[in-house]
Write a protein that holds these residues in place. Sequence first.
Motif, PDB file in Angstrom:
ATOM      1  N   ARG A 106      -0.454   1.870   5.497  1.00  0.00           N
ATOM      2  CA  ARG A 106      -0.692   2.450   4.185  1.00  0.00           C
ATOM      3  C   ARG A 106      -2.072   2.072   3.665  1.00  0.00           C
ATOM      4  O   ARG A 106      -2.785   2.914   3.118  1.00  0.00           O
ATOM      5  CB  ARG A 106       0.395   1.996   3.202  1.00  0.00           C
ATOM      6  CG  ARG A 106       0.646   3.015   2.125  1.00  0.00           C
ATOM      7  CD  ARG A 106       1.690   2.539   1.179  1.00  0.00           C
ATOM      8  NE  ARG A 106       1.267   1.311   0.534  1.00  0.00           N
ATOM      9  CZ  ARG A 106       2.046   0.592  -0.274  1.00  0.00           C
ATOM     10  NH1 ARG A 106       3.275   0.973  -0.497  1.00  0.00           N
ATOM     11  NH2 ARG A 106       1.593  -0.504  -0.835  1.00  0.00           N
ATOM     12  N   PHE A 122      -4.548   4.230   5.475  1.00  0.00           N
ATOM     13  CA  PHE A 122      -4.525   5.593   4.936  1.00  0.00           C
ATOM     14  C   PHE A 122      -5.310   5.650   3.628  1.00  0.00           C
ATOM     15  O   PHE A 122      -6.178   6.502   3.440  1.00  0.00           O
ATOM     16  CB  PHE A 122      -3.072   6.024   4.706  1.00  0.00           C
ATOM     17  CG  PHE A 122      -2.928   7.410   4.134  1.00  0.00           C
ATOM     18  CD1 PHE A 122      -2.806   8.510   4.974  1.00  0.00           C
ATOM     19  CD2 PHE A 122      -2.915   7.614   2.765  1.00  0.00           C
ATOM     20  CE1 PHE A 122      -2.684   9.787   4.451  1.00  0.00           C
ATOM     21  CE2 PHE A 122      -2.797   8.885   2.230  1.00  0.00           C
ATOM     22  CZ  PHE A 122      -2.674   9.972   3.081  1.00  0.00           C
ATOM     23  N   ASP A 123      -5.006   4.719   2.728  1.00  0.00           N
ATOM     24  CA  ASP A 123      -5.682   4.695   1.429  1.00  0.00           C
ATOM     25  C   ASP A 123      -7.192   4.551   1.576  1.00  0.00           C
ATOM     26  O   ASP A 123      -7.953   5.040   0.752  1.00  0.00           O
ATOM     27  CB  ASP A 123      -5.164   3.532   0.573  1.00  0.00           C
ATOM     28  CG  ASP A 123      -3.727   3.762   0.118  1.00  0.00           C
ATOM     29  OD1 ASP A 123      -3.266   4.910   0.184  1.00  0.00           O
ATOM     30  OD2 ASP A 123      -3.076   2.786  -0.297  1.00  0.00           O
ATOM     31  N   ARG A 133       1.476   8.090  -5.326  1.00  0.00           N
ATOM     32  CA  ARG A 133       1.260   8.360  -3.894  1.00  0.00           C
ATOM     33  C   ARG A 133       0.886   9.823  -3.657  1.00  0.00           C
ATOM     34  O   ARG A 133       0.123  10.129  -2.749  1.00  0.00           O
ATOM     35  CB  ARG A 133       2.522   8.017  -3.098  1.00  0.00           C
ATOM     36  CG  ARG A 133       2.809   6.540  -3.036  1.00  0.00           C
ATOM     37  CD  ARG A 133       2.123   5.912  -1.844  1.00  0.00           C
ATOM     38  NE  ARG A 133       1.635   4.595  -2.171  1.00  0.00           N
ATOM     39  CZ  ARG A 133       0.488   4.088  -1.715  1.00  0.00           C
ATOM     40  NH1 ARG A 133      -0.267   4.795  -0.924  1.00  0.00           N
ATOM     41  NH2 ARG A 133       0.103   2.895  -2.051  1.00  0.00           N
ATOM     42  N   ASN A 186      -2.739  10.642  -4.325  1.00  0.00           N
ATOM     43  CA  ASN A 186      -3.626  10.180  -3.280  1.00  0.00           C
ATOM     44  C   ASN A 186      -3.509  11.040  -2.025  1.00  0.00           C
ATOM     45  O   ASN A 186      -4.142  10.780  -1.017  1.00  0.00           O
ATOM     46  CB  ASN A 186      -3.279   8.721  -2.964  1.00  0.00           C
ATOM     47  CG  ASN A 186      -4.196   8.118  -1.932  1.00  0.00           C
ATOM     48  OD1 ASN A 186      -5.370   8.434  -1.914  1.00  0.00           O
ATOM     49  ND2 ASN A 186      -3.656   7.278  -1.084  1.00  0.00           N
ATOM     50  N   GLY A 187      -2.636  12.039  -2.059  1.00  0.00           N
ATOM     51  CA  GLY A 187      -2.488  12.914  -0.903  1.00  0.00           C
ATOM     52  C   GLY A 187      -1.526  12.401   0.144  1.00  0.00           C
ATOM     53  O   GLY A 187      -1.412  12.965   1.219  1.00  0.00           O
ATOM     54  N   GLN A 188      -0.833  11.296  -0.156  1.00  0.00           N
ATOM     55  CA  GLN A 188       0.068  10.749   0.861  1.00  0.00           C
ATOM     56  C   GLN A 188       1.381  11.522   0.924  1.00  0.00           C
ATOM     57  O   GLN A 188       1.986  11.626   1.986  1.00  0.00           O
ATOM     58  CB  GLN A 188       0.345   9.275   0.576  1.00  0.00           C
ATOM     59  CG  GLN A 188       0.959   8.575   1.760  1.00  0.00           C
ATOM     60  CD  GLN A 188       1.139   7.090   1.512  1.00  0.00           C
ATOM     61  OE1 GLN A 188       0.437   6.479   0.712  1.00  0.00           O
ATOM     62  NE2 GLN A 188       2.094   6.498   2.196  1.00  0.00           N
ATOM     63  N   ARG A 193      -9.208  13.441   4.776  1.00  0.00           N
ATOM     64  CA  ARG A 193      -8.743  12.119   4.360  1.00  0.00           C
ATOM     65  C   ARG A 193      -9.898  11.255   3.841  1.00  0.00           C
ATOM     66  O   ARG A 193      -9.802  10.598   2.827  1.00  0.00           O
ATOM     67  CB  ARG A 193      -8.060  11.435   5.556  1.00  0.00           C
ATOM     68  CG  ARG A 193      -7.422  10.095   5.254  1.00  0.00           C
ATOM     69  CD  ARG A 193      -6.036  10.231   4.669  1.00  0.00           C
ATOM     70  NE  ARG A 193      -5.949  10.580   3.282  1.00  0.00           N
ATOM     71  CZ  ARG A 193      -6.168   9.769   2.257  1.00  0.00           C
ATOM     72  NH1 ARG A 193      -6.530   8.528   2.458  1.00  0.00           N
ATOM     73  NH2 ARG A 193      -6.042  10.169   1.034  1.00  0.00           N
ATOM     74  N   ALA A 232     -10.638   9.699   0.169  1.00  0.00           N
ATOM     75  CA  ALA A 232     -10.788   8.251  -0.022  1.00  0.00           C
ATOM     76  C   ALA A 232     -12.128   7.890  -0.672  1.00  0.00           C
ATOM     77  O   ALA A 232     -12.266   6.835  -1.275  1.00  0.00           O
ATOM     78  CB  ALA A 232     -10.645   7.533   1.317  1.00  0.00           C
ATOM     79  N   THR A 272      -9.252   5.856  -4.917  1.00  0.00           N
ATOM     80  CA  THR A 272      -8.890   4.622  -4.217  1.00  0.00           C
ATOM     81  C   THR A 272      -7.619   4.047  -4.826  1.00  0.00           C
ATOM     82  O   THR A 272      -7.331   4.272  -5.992  1.00  0.00           O
ATOM     83  CB  THR A 272     -10.057   3.617  -4.248  1.00  0.00           C
ATOM     84  OG1 THR A 272      -9.755   2.549  -3.363  1.00  0.00           O
ATOM     85  CG2 THR A 272     -10.291   3.075  -5.648  1.00  0.00           C
ATOM     86  N   VAL A 273      -6.857   3.363  -3.999  1.00  0.00           N
ATOM     87  CA  VAL A 273      -5.556   2.862  -4.432  1.00  0.00           C
ATOM     88  C   VAL A 273      -5.542   1.347  -4.395  1.00  0.00           C
ATOM     89  O   VAL A 273      -6.026   0.740  -3.441  1.00  0.00           O
ATOM     90  CB  VAL A 273      -4.437   3.407  -3.514  1.00  0.00           C
ATOM     91  CG1 VAL A 273      -3.082   2.847  -3.928  1.00  0.00           C
ATOM     92  CG2 VAL A 273      -4.411   4.923  -3.550  1.00  0.00           C
ATOM     93  N   ALA A 294      -2.702  -1.312  -4.288  1.00  0.00           N
ATOM     94  CA  ALA A 294      -1.257  -1.494  -4.219  1.00  0.00           C
ATOM     95  C   ALA A 294      -0.954  -2.977  -4.057  1.00  0.00           C
ATOM     96  O   ALA A 294      -1.866  -3.801  -4.007  1.00  0.00           O
ATOM     97  CB  ALA A 294      -0.701  -0.702  -3.047  1.00  0.00           C
ATOM     98  N   GLN A 295       0.305  -3.294  -3.975  1.00  0.00           N
ATOM     99  CA  GLN A 295       0.668  -4.656  -3.620  1.00  0.00           C
ATOM    100  C   GLN A 295       0.128  -4.884  -2.224  1.00  0.00           C
ATOM    101  O   GLN A 295       0.236  -4.020  -1.370  1.00  0.00           O
ATOM    102  CB  GLN A 295       2.193  -4.808  -3.603  1.00  0.00           C
ATOM    103  CG  GLN A 295       2.829  -4.574  -4.942  1.00  0.00           C
ATOM    104  CD  GLN A 295       2.485  -5.666  -5.918  1.00  0.00           C
ATOM    105  OE1 GLN A 295       2.673  -6.826  -5.616  1.00  0.00           O
ATOM    106  NE2 GLN A 295       1.968  -5.308  -7.077  1.00  0.00           N
ATOM    107  N   SER A 345      -0.413  -5.774   1.597  1.00  0.00           N
ATOM    108  CA  SER A 345       0.491  -5.838   2.737  1.00  0.00           C
ATOM    109  C   SER A 345       0.424  -7.234   3.350  1.00  0.00           C
ATOM    110  O   SER A 345      -0.553  -7.943   3.177  1.00  0.00           O
ATOM    111  CB  SER A 345       0.073  -4.825   3.791  1.00  0.00           C
ATOM    112  OG  SER A 345      -0.227  -3.606   3.191  1.00  0.00           O
TER     113      SER A 345
END
Lengths: 344, 267
Positions: free
Chosen positions: A239, A242-243, B45, B48-50, B70, B74, B78-79, B81-82, B84
Amino acid sequence: MTTALLSIRQGRVTLRKTMVWCAALIVALLLTVLIAALIGSEKLPTNASACSILSVGMNPCGLTRDQLDILFQIRLPRILLAAAVGGSLATAGASYQALLRNPLAEPYLLGVSNGAAVGTMLALVFFGTFEWSRPFMAFVGSLLATFAVYRLGRGRVGATPERLILAGVIVTTLLSSVIVFVTTLMDATRIRSFTFWLLGDLSGANRRLLPLTISVAVIGTVILTLNARSLNLLMLGERDAFDLGVEVSRVRITVFLVASLLVGSSVASSGSVGYVGLVVPHLARLSLGSDNRISIPSAAILGALFVIIADTVARTIIAPRELPVGAITALIGAPLFIYLLKRD
Amino acid sequence: MLEVHELTIRYADRVAVREASLSLQGGKVTALIGPNGAGKSTLLRALNGQLKPAGGSILLNKESLERFSRRAIARQITVVAQESELRFPVTVIEFVLGGRFVWANNSGWGWESEHDLEVAESVLAETELRELSGRLMSELSGGERQRAVLARALATEAPILLLDEPTANLDLSHQATLLASVRKRCDSKNAAALVVTHDINLASEFADVVVLMKAGELVQTGTTREVLTPELLEKVFDVSVLVDAHPISGVPRVTPVHETLRHFENQ
């Protein structure tokens, strides 16, 4: 320039650093090829052999016909095959690890090598006369095994390292039983050489397939290295990648196809040499860092070195008899696997 | 910058977002709040195109999002998130430079340019991570790691920021500094931010626009004063709330009034 800025620029992986390391490793590889060619049950005069190899066989440098045959028909093809197989498996291992975010992923442990082995055996049994059917079927076999493990390894919460290895175990055992089944279709005289081949054996260096194996190793490594920066992001999570603009499915397909091709071509010519894809990329990352732009090409060259050395040990340690090279690589790889498993 | 018209997102058997319309504008922070399972993260999501929309449209700079590659997306969106779970050792600077991938000349072998390093240096300063740039991500505290995730997103220089509960694991002071960095980016670079959050008071303090979401639908969009009212909040969260003015900033301050608090009222 501030000190913080300096520290950012220091120790980073750069194109220059990568080039210097790869050049140094290539020099070491060439030296190892030279030395390995001189070692064997039949003693060859050192200077004359080195002279002859450096002239690429153009100049006999005083070697007899038999000695030249040993050097150029037996030892060098085998060493070159060892290099191609080692490079292929290490590159495939490094890319699987990055793509699957799993430091334990390895062609042998994932069952991909077994998939290629089944493909090779089926080609031998059904299309024995077509030499080219073996690498092709091996490629198909490893590709199918790769997809099977990938699908099985992905749970609802994504693929954990343990789940993926478990999927690898399932695919490996399933394919092992197919191998046993196909073996029973063979005549008794071939079974022994077959068992040897399954453990990873370079003694049957096939001269006609050698150029193919070497080309696949080189081209495959180049393609995967060209995807290294995408793999750097995939290593952090699909993910995240992708982002950050990675075309995840394109990179995934590329890695699956190319890595399967690498595993397929090496298994078709030398059976399942285990643990190379685990030991070597780990070594590369440990000494050079996790950046795939340097660790994938270095792993390729280190893999070649590793298998040449392991095979030299395999063919000399109980000379004139030989061990399968896979026995030596597993002897080194299995303890490392346990160490990695315990460390996590 | 980003316009959403009657967007519907469907999972196999249910509708997660229903006919949502929304617009993100430069210089503005938009907070998206709502109960768990309202479809906030799904909406984010999709922006963002996901996730592919089942209906409606998303326009990025007046062009359909689907027409962008893509990498082109981007560069614009921009994202955060928590983070990973990391399974390989990566240094903070390597991690942050990941944000520069979108600007690489080719997708794989590209090496960071001088400009990439300058951008990384400036976002590390912006997120107060400069001293830690050589450390491994695994050696950082939760708050520092979340700042590194923000730094990586800022390093893309994308003018649209989507943040999915960016403050969830942070202590009080880090929550504020993180959102202050976002606010600063919006003010100084005319960026647009959409922040999914459960912290209504934080949203009240930092957001220009608040969007209330419940069961896949956008209930209300407006300024903090327009949206953070007892009636709307009670409707969306099914809990009584007390809304008064923050003693310092004057923005709406929301206090939930649980049943357990009632007996204090009677005392």
